[in-house]
Write a protein that holds these residues in place. Structure first.
Motif, PDB file in Angstrom:
ATOM      1  N   LEU A  25       0.958  13.336  -1.745  1.00 32.47           N
ATOM      2  CA  LEU A  25       0.138  12.823  -2.848  1.00 32.47           C
ATOM      3  C   LEU A  25       0.319  11.311  -2.976  1.00 32.47           C
ATOM      4  CD1 LEU A  25      -1.700  13.366  -5.293  1.00 32.47           C
ATOM      5  CD2 LEU A  25       0.358  13.692  -6.654  1.00 32.47           C
ATOM      6  N   ALA A  26      -0.649  10.570  -2.460  1.00 37.34           N
ATOM      7  CA  ALA A  26      -0.617   9.121  -2.600  1.00 37.34           C
ATOM      8  C   ALA A  26      -2.028   8.668  -2.952  1.00 37.34           C
ATOM      9  CB  ALA A  26      -0.156   8.465  -1.307  1.00 37.34           C
ATOM     10  N   PRO A  27      -2.242   8.215  -4.209  1.00 38.91           N
ATOM     11  CA  PRO A  27      -3.604   7.894  -4.650  1.00 38.91           C
ATOM     12  C   PRO A  27      -4.305   6.911  -3.719  1.00 38.91           C
ATOM     13  CG  PRO A  27      -2.110   7.872  -6.517  1.00 38.91           C
ATOM     14  CD  PRO A  27      -1.270   8.078  -5.303  1.00 38.91           C
ATOM     15  N   ALA A  28      -3.615   5.873  -3.274  1.00 41.58           N
ATOM     16  CA  ALA A  28      -4.259   4.903  -2.379  1.00 41.58           C
ATOM     17  C   ALA A  28      -3.198   4.373  -1.432  1.00 41.58           C
ATOM     18  CB  ALA A  28      -4.883   3.775  -3.189  1.00 41.58           C
ATOM     19  N   ASP A  29      -2.918   5.147  -0.380  1.00 41.91           N
ATOM     20  CA  ASP A  29      -1.847   4.752   0.531  1.00 41.91           C
ATOM     21  C   ASP A  29      -2.411   3.846   1.614  1.00 41.91           C
ATOM     22  OD1 ASP A  29       0.817   4.782   1.270  1.00 41.91           O
ATOM     23  OD2 ASP A  29       0.439   6.267   2.821  1.00 41.91           O
ATOM     24  N   VAL A  30      -2.800   2.627   1.196  1.00 39.92           N
ATOM     25  CA  VAL A  30      -3.418   1.712   2.160  1.00 39.92           C
ATOM     26  C   VAL A  30      -2.360   1.188   3.131  1.00 39.92           C
ATOM     27  CG1 VAL A  30      -5.337   1.037   0.699  1.00 39.92           C
ATOM     28  CG2 VAL A  30      -3.157  -0.142   0.477  1.00 39.92           C
ATOM     29  N   PRO A  31      -2.792   0.807   4.350  1.00 36.94           N
ATOM     30  CA  PRO A  31      -1.808   0.362   5.350  1.00 36.94           C
ATOM     31  C   PRO A  31      -1.089  -0.921   4.950  1.00 36.94           C
ATOM     32  CG  PRO A  31      -4.032   0.522   6.301  1.00 36.94           C
ATOM     33  CD  PRO A  31      -4.152   0.892   4.874  1.00 36.94           C
ATOM     34  N   VAL A  32      -1.638  -1.683   3.998  1.00 34.04           N
ATOM     35  CA  VAL A  32      -0.993  -2.934   3.593  1.00 34.04           C
ATOM     36  C   VAL A  32      -0.626  -2.883   2.110  1.00 34.04           C
ATOM     37  CG1 VAL A  32      -1.969  -4.418   5.363  1.00 34.04           C
ATOM     38  CG2 VAL A  32      -3.293  -3.924   3.307  1.00 34.04           C
ATOM     39  N   GLY A  33      -0.050  -1.771   1.699  1.00 26.66           N
ATOM     40  CA  GLY A  33       0.268  -1.563   0.284  1.00 26.66           C
ATOM     41  C   GLY A  33       1.097  -2.677  -0.318  1.00 26.66           C
ATOM     42  N   ILE A  34       2.103  -3.139   0.433  1.00 23.79           N
ATOM     43  CA  ILE A  34       2.991  -4.192  -0.070  1.00 23.79           C
ATOM     44  C   ILE A  34       2.225  -5.490  -0.323  1.00 23.79           C
ATOM     45  CG2 ILE A  34       4.784  -5.763   0.778  1.00 23.79           C
ATOM     46  CD1 ILE A  34       6.031  -3.364  -0.322  1.00 23.79           C
ATOM     47  N   VAL A  35       1.294  -5.776   0.589  1.00 26.12           N
ATOM     48  CA  VAL A  35       0.499  -7.005   0.445  1.00 26.12           C
ATOM     49  C   VAL A  35      -0.398  -6.893  -0.787  1.00 26.12           C
ATOM     50  CG1 VAL A  35      -1.193  -8.496   1.548  1.00 26.12           C
ATOM     51  CG2 VAL A  35       0.554  -7.376   2.917  1.00 26.12           C
ATOM     52  N   LEU A  36      -0.953  -5.691  -0.977  1.00 28.24           N
ATOM     53  CA  LEU A  36      -1.810  -5.470  -2.144  1.00 28.24           C
ATOM     54  C   LEU A  36      -1.005  -5.703  -3.423  1.00 28.24           C
ATOM     55  CD1 LEU A  36      -4.734  -4.596  -2.674  1.00 28.24           C
ATOM     56  CD2 LEU A  36      -3.848  -2.330  -3.187  1.00 28.24           C
TER      57      LEU A  36
END
Lengths: 396, 310
Positions: free
Chosen positions: B96-107
């Motif tokens: 369960l990850a609402p928006a597990d984008v590849p650059v989460g830290i940058v976001l």
């Protein structure tokens, strides 16, 4: 229909919470209105915009009524004024801050009475929608009319300079500290600006948050110290009473600085100890440790050091003196009295005339420029400005 | 292994529900911390935040003289929105990850930087002096916190070899980052105090400016602002829990519960630190960051880099 029913329901629900109040203390009422912070059913707000009650505490002089009216109109609707101990003028002829026939006329509480029941009653009825909001006292227009170009125009060139609304347009000027040219912002703070002593009006010129220029436009209201200090200057007084009053004075001062420094919860603890009928030495020790270990003293240290005095060191000194005075109060017997007040310094604070910056108000104009506003606020919050007892005593 | 995408409706429900509940709990924690520090017995009044909300809804939205109305109304909402964007990238469990984008830290880094802009705009648009001074002061200090944050977060991303939050959580399976990189969490907490302007770093809404950025705000606008401040504290705490405390990892309990408990722990730390310390001087804060914390965070990053190369 549905909206007003919803509004009433929300109001009824909200009225069970604490009442939000902005205090405008007059002469003699600074301590008393500060103490309201300790009442859990009230919240003293730092800005009039956050409150629904304007508490006018004490005999605010007529010359400040205009400023008071401005604060009044800054309170969002619904709002109500409560006048506490306004003196005979207010109590007999009704408060000035009202249009006599208005249904939402201010509430008046005599000086000797506890204002909290009246505050709660007025605040709750207001929020529930059972009491109408007070109307504005001043017309909704700029305090100074627009002055365009022309003989009385803003006087600048093009879009620069001048005083278009009675206030100077922000223009760049050399900075005191590093010569970096920034916009110079001129503002008047007071007489009811909570970080400052009530009544004090400072005309401040800021660049960023560094003070360039300060002018004391109005002195603070007189807030006499407890009687025992005045008597100690003339005669022998019970030593325990003097020491206890000293402890309270010091704790209250430390609390003021802590509050201006954003440590409101610590300030409440200090204030709670200052008003407690029998202050517990261990509790004062714990308070001191909490201030010191929590890093608050380290955060304050260096503040105002440009003026030769360091706020952190002073607060630590006050707390240390408070602890010592409390120990002395415990040791003295009930019949023990102070000696004749030949050597005032031996009486300790507030008679010792320690390195108080700008104890004379006139000094502020020299002390504050070059400080950050945050430091200056701490310095002014901790100032000793009151004469000893009675209001007429000479300073040592 | 990346978690499967979550349906948008569920993602929104998780973010809004999590942040709303979190903000409510945070206000209660903050109250409890205030009571503890001020020497009163902590009183838990679960309805108090809701009563406060009702009060602000009943109150009028005050006007200043010639504010930038649109910006003044939108800036608090923007701050809430940034909290939501930040919270969205935090994974609740392996699946369960609402928006597990590849650059989460940058976001998240973007959220921190833009939140500063939202705070500045809020103070500036009121067209009133003390709000403006608070806004200026906050923005002047923002840059240095953000640099610390970047180094600390990159150090956490290095062992995971990914900027994706779920990969960073998974990389802590053997050892949580709070142990592996002992400098990380304390430094990140400092950033959090700056981002949500509390305690030693309360330069925006501070007492010496009678409320600073929020000094002229009332009614519903103040409600949005206060909600935003609580929501940002929650989003930050969830991020800290995921990056340093192993996120959803833990025995017996389901992942989301672990994440919730760890977030709660960081929230309590934030509330306690915020209420028990005085504000630093601007000058000492800047010196502390540039001379002390920034080199420390760089040192931490260098150590992690060497470890990864080994």
């Amino acid at each position: 229909m549905a909206v007003s029913a919803l509004r009433r329901a929300a109001g009824r629900f909200a009225a069970a919470g604490p009442i939000q109040l902005f205090a405008a203390p007059g002469p003699r009422f600074r301590d008393r209105s500060e103490d309201l912070t300790l009442r859990p059913e009230l919240r003293l707000t730092s800005s009039p915009r956050h409150a629904s009650i304007l508490l006018v505490a004490g005999p605010v002089p007529a010359e400040c009524e205009k400023a008071l009216a401005r604060v009044h109109d800054e309170l969002p609707r619904p709002r109500v004024t409560v006048r506490w101990g306004g003196g005979e003028r207010v109590e007999r002829s009704g408060p000035r801050l009202s249009r006599g026939d208005s249904p939402g006329a201010p509430v008046v509480v005599p000086e000797g009475e506890d204002p909290v029941p009246a505050l709660l009653e007025a605040g709750r009825r207001l929020v529930r929608g059972e009491r109408p909001s007070e109307p504005e006292l001043l017309p909704d227009e700029p305090p100074w009319p627009w002055r365009g170009q022309g003989p009385y125009g803003q006087g600048g060139e093009g879009m620069m300079g001048g005083r278009p609304y009675g206030r100077p347009l922000a223009m760049t000027a050399e900075d005191l500290r590093d010569g970096l040219a920034l916009d110079r912002l001129e503002l008047a703070l007071g007489p009811f600006f909570p970080p400052l002593p009530p009544g004090l009006v400072l005309q401040v010129a800021l660049q960023g948050d560094v003070i360039q220029d300060v002018d004391v436009a109005r002195a603070p209201f007189v807030q006499p110290l407890p009687d025992v200090f005045g008597r100690a200057l003339r005669e022998a007084v019970p030593a325990e009473a003097l020491e206890t009053a000293r402890v309270r004075l010091l704790l209250r001062r430390a609390a003021r600085v802590l509050r201006a420094a954003g440590a409101g919860a610590l300030a409440d603890r200090g204030l709670g100890l200052a008003v407690a009928p029998a202050t517990d030495p261990a509790a004062v020790g714990r308070f001191r440790a909490l201030v010191r270990r929590g890093g608050s003293l380290r955060a304050l240290r260096g503040s105002g050091s440009r003026s030769g005095v360091d706020v952190g060191t002073r607060v630590e000194g006050w707390l240390e003196q408070a602890e010592r005075a409390l120990a002395r109060a415990r040791r003295t017997g009930p019949d023990e009295r102070t000696g004749p007040a030949a050597d005032l310094r031996a009486l300790g604070p507030p008679f010792d005339g320690d390195a108080e910056p700008a104890e004379a108000l006139e000094g502020l104009g020299d002390t504050l420029p070059g400080l950050e506003w945050g430091e200056a606020a701490l310095l002014v919050a901790g100032l000793r400005l009151a004469p000893y007892g009675g209001g007429e005593e000479a300073r040592p | 292994m990346n978690p499967a995408p979550v349906p948008p409706a569920l993602a929104v429900a998780v973010i809004v529900g999590g942040l709303g509940l979190g903000a409510w709990v945070f206000v209660l924690l903050d109250r409890a911390a205030t009571d503890l520090v001020s020497g009163r017995r902590p009183s838990v009044r679960p309805l108090a935040p809701l009563r406060r909300a009702a009060f602000l809804l009943v109150q009028q939205r005050a006007e200043t003289e010639r504010p930038d109305r649109a910006v003044w109304m939108l800036a608090p909402a923007l701050y809430v929105a940034f909290a939501a964007v930040g919270a969205a990238v935090v994974p609740w469990s392996a699946r369960l990850a609402p928006a597990d984008v590849p650059v989460g830290i940058v976001l998240w880094g973007g959220v921190e930087a833009l939140a500063i802009v939202a705070v500045f705009l809020h103070g500036w648009s009121a067209n009133a002096p003390v709000a403006l001074v608070g806004a200026y002061r906050f923005v002047a200090l923002g840059l240095c916190f953000m640099l610390v944050s970047m180094f600390v977060l990159i150090a956490a991303a290095l062992p995971a070899e990914s900027l994706r939050l779920s990969a960073i959580v998974a990389s802590q399976r053997g050892l949580w980052n709070v142990v592996r990189q002992p400098l990380g969490l304390p430094l990140f907490l400092f950033v959090g105090l700056g981002l949500t302007f509390r305690g030693p770093l309360d330069f925006a809404d501070s007492a010496d400016l009678a409320g600073g950025v929020a000094a002229e705000v009332s009614g519903p606008s103040l409600l949005v602002w206060e909600t935003g401040r609580a929501a940002m504290a929650v989003a930050f705490s969830a991020m800290a829990a995921a990056v340093f405390l192993g996120g959803w990892l833990g025995p017996w309990l389901p992942g989301p519960v672990w994440l919730g408990l760890k977030t709660l722990f960081v929230m309590a730390l934030m509330a306690g630190l915020g209420r028990s310390t005085a504000r630093l001087r601007t000058e000492s804060a800047v010196t502390l960051v540039w001379v002390g914390l920034l080199p420390l965070s760089f040192l931490g990053l260098a150590v992690v880099g060497l470890e990864v190369l080994r």
